[in-house]
Design a protein around this motif. Sequence first.
Motif: not given
Length: 475
Positions: A39-40, A178-180, A224-228, A248-262
Amino acid sequence: MTPPPDEMAPASRLDTVTATGSMPAKTVHVRSWGCQMNVYDSQRMVDLLAPLGYRPVDEAEGADIVILNTCHIREKATEKLFSELGRLKTTKQEKAESGGNMILAVAGCVAQAEGPVITARAKHVDIVVGPQSYHSLPELVARASRAKGEPILMTDFPVESKFDHLPEESVPRGVAAFLTIQEGCDKFCSFCVVPYTRGAEYSRPPEDILVEAKRLAQSGVRELTLLGQNVNAYHGEAAGGAVWSLGRLIGAVGDITGIERIRYMTSHPNDMDDELIAAHAQVPELMPFLHLPVQSGSDRILARMNRKHTAAEYLSAIARVRAARPDIALSSDFIVGFPGETEADFQATLDLVNAVGFAQAYSFKYSPRPGTPASSAADAVPEAVKSERLARLQDAILDGQTKFNQACVGQVMPILLDRAGSRPGQLHGRSPYMQSVHVAAPTHLLGAIVPVRIEDARALSLQGSLAAEPCGMVA
Ligand code: SAM
Ligand code: SF4
């Protein structure tokens, strides 16, 4: 990555990229089979063609380019491709009769694995492009427009990453995207084509992922769903040389303003490292849901599958995640009727399902894939036995799923309202636990995360109404 659901309980993922945006003259229709990564990729193909003036449309009829983005995980997807190609032969002829030219492209894992078979069997196909080469689509389309009739085959594994060539998103992704972040697989399970069709494991640099995630957040994405293919094997090298884990990446994505769910998928049990498990306890944006395929509950079959873990090791990974996040909802993939599977092996799978209590799970009959080690096994399980076991497994999964859903009745949960519901006055939403929730709510709430009181539960969905009080289950 979770494949298409011919035999599985949750809803179909046969998606089309829908039409939005401005109205240039030329049109592209992309049809996507298979997992979320396809889909991505389909969305990115639309992005690649947008600068050439192509806008996405919902129908193949009349389109200037039609792309079929395929999946090779099991046989039925290949059959579906050839039947779709048969139908599109007429569509292409009609376009030619009206003075136009329709470029027909086959992309994805079937293209990678069976490119020459496709061009031999379906001579009206113009382009065959593998999943690691689709960034070349603009060039391939230009070549196909010039050289009508000669099919173009592009199934290399280029040295440079296709991600370096992808443009910014051309159409908004909605509230959930989605984000691969990782592709390919080095694990070589004996039943699986992925290492052959998607190639070796590759992790995108964390900076590139964060830039894309911020862009998506700015365009209105909240989940945002991180894909692989093996997303938790992620090991992206940052510019300074540090290697980032998924935690570590999930922590950094969580800090992005607007992203409320990972969310992230799909994971391998052997790659549930401490940093990722800690993220489940520490990153509030990380949703309490984990899709962790086990395939079988029998150690004998797991060894023959080359999974490199036992049932006990799988259960121990689950226990570690549950210790970090006690309310986590679990999901899995199962294969029944793998060569040599006895009734006792199958019973071990049922025992594992009952022991874990999955919130949902996907289950498949084993399908021999050409070129994989298991496909040449002499002790295949008869089709009738596979079907009978699949039915019993799905009953057990549905039973667990129903219990999980019923335990939610009376709770107030934060629901992300992501699309219109099937009935008037209703919106569809997702719970933190990935459940589908039907909510009586006005359309102006689309895109909002709202407290919903769960009033009724079925095996596949929940029903609820907007609640005045705050959520009780998840912060
Ligand atoms: N990487 C994930 C993992 O470690 O399990 C799964 C990726 S795979 C693309 C998605 C699912 O498809 C697998 O978990 C498996 O259940 C199913 N699958 C893969 N090959 C299959 C086959 N030959 N027959 C039936 N199901 C298959
Ligand atoms: Fe396929 Fe196994 Fe790799 Fe998953 S871990 S993608 S099932 S080879």
